[in-house]
Design a protein around this motif. Structure first.
Motif, PDB file in Angstrom:
ATOM      1  N   ARG A 183     -43.696 -35.041 -16.962  1.00 49.47           N
ATOM      2  CA  ARG A 183     -43.810 -35.694 -18.277  1.00 49.47           C
ATOM      3  C   ARG A 183     -44.671 -36.947 -18.228  1.00 49.47           C
ATOM      4  N   ARG A 243     -43.395 -31.750 -23.958  1.00 48.16           N
ATOM      5  CA  ARG A 243     -43.726 -30.882 -22.815  1.00 48.16           C
ATOM      6  C   ARG A 243     -45.231 -30.692 -22.644  1.00 48.16           C
ATOM      7  N   LYS A 288     -35.465 -36.103 -20.235  1.00 46.70           N
ATOM      8  CA  LYS A 288     -36.131 -35.815 -21.509  1.00 46.70           C
ATOM      9  C   LYS A 288     -35.193 -35.038 -22.427  1.00 46.70           C
TER      10      LYS A 288
END
Ligand code: SF4
Ligand code: SF4
Length: 732
Positions: free
Chosen positions: A43, A247, A293
């Motif tokens: 990420r 993503r 996340k």
């Protein structure tokens, strides 16, 4: 400073100090909870693309504006929040002296003009949002609401705060006008002047109104700080990082669409040859096993319910709502956090990690939350009911709609992975499919040596890879295309059209096995990897020596199309994959195929989720149909990116649909309501589901469900025997 200003200043300072202290504490708490998640190092790549995407999505409201009125209203409220924060700051000068204002910019007419315009538009925006929330309130008479299950008081509270802050901004200005201390001209601030015209000439008015505005603003900050799961307020801050860390920042649509994430443990992709379930994490069994996340996703949910409003499961009476799923995970994560932060948690063998002393100070609620199974029915006190988990078709409508880029499908599949791989717990009827995949390489369990049976009776030879010197396209037939009677007609139609157009193609024949999509979507990553590795090896051999641009594959099944094109890259298979409708559209537009007889009777088109929403192929099938039919396509109300699933995705094709209305029936009713005699599809699973729906309604004679390729074939070769009719009930 007068006595009034002494009081207003003390009040403003006091409430601000409390609010800021609580806010700092809340931010630290949220950060600590989010940091409980697993690593997600990927990420942090592509920071430039991430920044651009975040700015475009937030400043341009690109996702919010998919719902025009709400999006526009929200944009003004968002801009109002950012710009008018300056006016809250200005209020601190006004509590000290009623004629006070921001240094430097506070004296600029342009500042007065901009803030005036944004105040007025913000007022309109918030009133529109309030009206929409009221109109869609869950307890309104009739109908399901996207707000069902949302914490309504929080939404109303936030909206009233915005409204009051905006109003008091005008009141402060009005008192300055009334007392002749306002420095902006009438043309720049007409509304403030109008308010001033009706207010008394009260010298302390601006200071009193300013302290009220500060109290309102700080009350908001205090309330949200005491409620860290109040996503409707916190998303104002969390949406930025959540979008930044999405993503795939370069993707045009929802980042959680298309490919699934590989299984990871400690942030690294899992290698099944070495993986050990006692040392490596297999999917998600505890909320802290989501990545950070994931926990940020749950914290950011605004409870807007857009996902819920589009979800086929929710809309047909299943217990799954993507919003409620996210909210359950969020509430559980925050309730379990004290236990986890004290050192608690289960290791991969299920043993408690903390000592009794570490947990001694915890209250019973936090301890009880730590004991809850993530997946479990009401009796076992599970956070997510198995019926919720298995109702998902992975259609991606939730991801598509979510304005803050929450990746629901990834989270659902991660939970399925643990259930399937470790617990062997999944709807039993899907077990047959998984066994067939492992033993026979296809979900039907058909003998491999019948893979080429569809070629029998064609008036041309279908070449096999290895038998021809060269070919432009490898025709990936897919298991449905090879074994399922209706889909075989599509396969034959596509092969006939490719042959007619002079396209050089070849098939793998018995060298092909299932792409692995149903195994991956049900959560059996092990079987997926096994099938995918085998296919990647076969395909790499077939394309040996070719650069990626020349490793062209055409697939009729959107699930294969998605898996081969988007997921095989994770295993070293890089190919240029097109869906047959894309290739056919190209062949028609370049004159290689010429429709001669338009198909009549009215045609509607059903977008397959894995072709449309997941891969953005909306135009090609419509172009093919536009050339092949008489008149125009009659679109269903839910089409293109808002298309409604047929009910077969996410391996639901292989599970019984026992709860609520059948999804395919819902979709067929919508298709039949268009009055079209032909329902065109671009996916063998959609074909099966919609055919079943049409036949179930006893309308098999009036409405035909047929692939786009077959429609085109009828138009290009009208003399072709009508054996391509797909509506006849066929034994599975
Ligand atoms: S992927 Fe589709 S079925 Fe699954 S939760 Fe989202 S909208 Fe519902
Ligand atoms: S669309 Fe996104 S933000 Fe809105 S309720 Fe669903 S998950 Fe939450």
């Amino acid at each position: 400073m007068g006595s009034v200003q002494i009081v207003t200043t003390i009040l403003a300072a006091g409430i601000t100090a409390v609010a800021v202290w609580l806010a700092v504490r809340a931010v630290m708490k949220m950060t600590a909870v989010i940091r409980l998640g697993q690593p997600a190092p990927e990420r942090f790549a592509d920071k430039g693309a991430r920044t651009r995407k975040m700015l475009v999505e937030t400043a341009g409201h690109t996702r919010m504006l998919k719902w025009g009125v709400v999006g526009a209203a929200h944009w003004f409220v968002m801009v109002g929040f950012i710009v008018l924060s300056l006016l809250v700051l200005e209020a601190y000068f006004e509590v000290v002296t009623p004629t006070g204002g921001l240094p430097i910019i506070g004296h600029w007419t342009i500042f007065g003009l901009v803030t005036e315009v944004i105040t007025v538009l913000g007022l309109v925006g918030i009133l529109v949002l309030m009206a929409i929330r009221l109109r869609n309130r869950p307890n309104r008479p009739g109908g399901r609401s996207r707000f069902t299950g949302s914490t309504m008081w929080q939404g109303y509270f936030v909206e009233w705060i915005v409204l009051l802050v905006l109003i008091f901004g005008l009141v402060i200005r009005g008192f300055k006008v009334a007392t002749d201390h306002f420095e902006y001209p009438f043309w720049a601030t007409p509304v403030s002047h109008a308010v001033g015209a009706v207010l008394p000439d009260w010298q302390d008015g601006a200071s009193v109104a300013a302290v009220i505005k500060i109290i309102i603003s700080m009350t908001w900050l205090i309330v949200i700080s005491l409620n860290v799961t109040m996503g409707v307020a916190w998303h104002r801050f969390l949406a930025f990082p959540n979008i930044f860390f999405k993503r795939e920042p370069t993707k045009p649509a929802g980042s959680g669409l298309g490919a699934l994430r590989p299984m990871t443990s400690q942030g690294k992709p899992l290698d099944f040859e070495e993986a050990d379930p006692e040392k490596d994490q297999f999917g998600v069994a505890q909320v802290e096993q989501f990545t950070w996340k994931g926990l940020l996703d749950f914290s950011t949910c605004t409870e807007c319910g857009r996902c819920q409003s589009q979800c086929p499961a929710w809309n047909t009476g299943k217990p799954l709502s993507p919003k409620l799923l996210v909210l359950s995970l969020r509430d559980h994560a925050y309730a379990k956090a004290p236990y986890l932060l004290a050192g608690g948690g289960k290791d991969l063998t299920g043993e408690e990690k903390a000592t009794a002393a570490q947990l001694a100070h915890l209250d019973v609620l936090a301890l009880a939350e730590g004991d809850k199974p993530l997946i479990g029915d009401a009796e076992s006190g599970g956070v997510i009911d198995p019926d919720v988990l298995w109702s998902c078709t992975t259609c991606g409508a939730c991801v598509e709609q979510c304005p803050v880029d929450i990746e629901h499908v990834d989270h659902i599949v991660d939970m399925r992975r643990y259930q399937v791989l470790i617990e062997s717990s999944f709807p039993s009827e899907a077990g047959v499919m998984l066994r067939n995949l492992e033993n026979k390489g296809n979900p039907w369990g058909a003998p491999q040596n019948t893979r080429e049976d569809w070629t029998k009776g064609l008036d041309f030879e279908v070449p096999r890879v290895g038998e021809v010197d060269d070919f432009e396209y490898l025709f990936w037939v897919g298991c449905a295309g090879a074994f399922e009677d209706r889909a075989k007609k599509t396969t034959r139609a596509v092969a006939t059209l490719l042959n007619e157009a002079g396209v050089s193609f070849a098939i793998l024949g018995e060298g092909e096995t299932c792409s692995g999509d149903p195994a991956r979507r049900i959560g059996n990553e092990f079987v997926f990897q096994m099938l995918a590795q085998q296919n990647v090896e076969t395909l790499n051999e077939a394309f040996e020596g070719r650069e990626k641009a020349k490793r062209k594959i055409v697939a009729t099944c959107p699930h294969c199309f998605n898996t081969l094109g988007n997921e095989y890259g994770q295993l070293g298979g890089e190919f240029e994959v097109v869906h047959h409708t894309q290739l056919l559209a190209h062949l028609v537009s370049t004159g290689k195929l010429t429709p001669v007889q338009p198909v009549d009777g009215g045609v509607t088109y059903h977008d397959p989720c894995y072709l449309g929403r997941h891969n953005r192929v909306f135009a090609a099938p419509r172009e093919v149909l536009g050339d092949a039919i008489e008149g125009e396509i009659t679109e269903m109300p839910r089409n293109s990116e808002r298309s409604f699933c047929c009910g077969a995705g996410g391996a639901r094709m292989w599970m019984e649909e026992k709860i609520g209305k059948r999804i395919n029936v819902d979709r067929v009713e919508e298709a039949m309501a268009t009055g079209a005699k032909t329902v065109a599809v671009g996916c063998p699973f959609c074909s099966t589901m919609l055919n079943d729906g049409v036949n179930g309604k006893g309308a098999g004679e009036q409405v035909e469900v047929i692939d786009v390729a077959s429609v085109l074939l009828r138009s290009v070769k009208p003399e072709q025997p009508r054996g391509d009719k797909e509506s006849t009930p066929v034994a599975g």
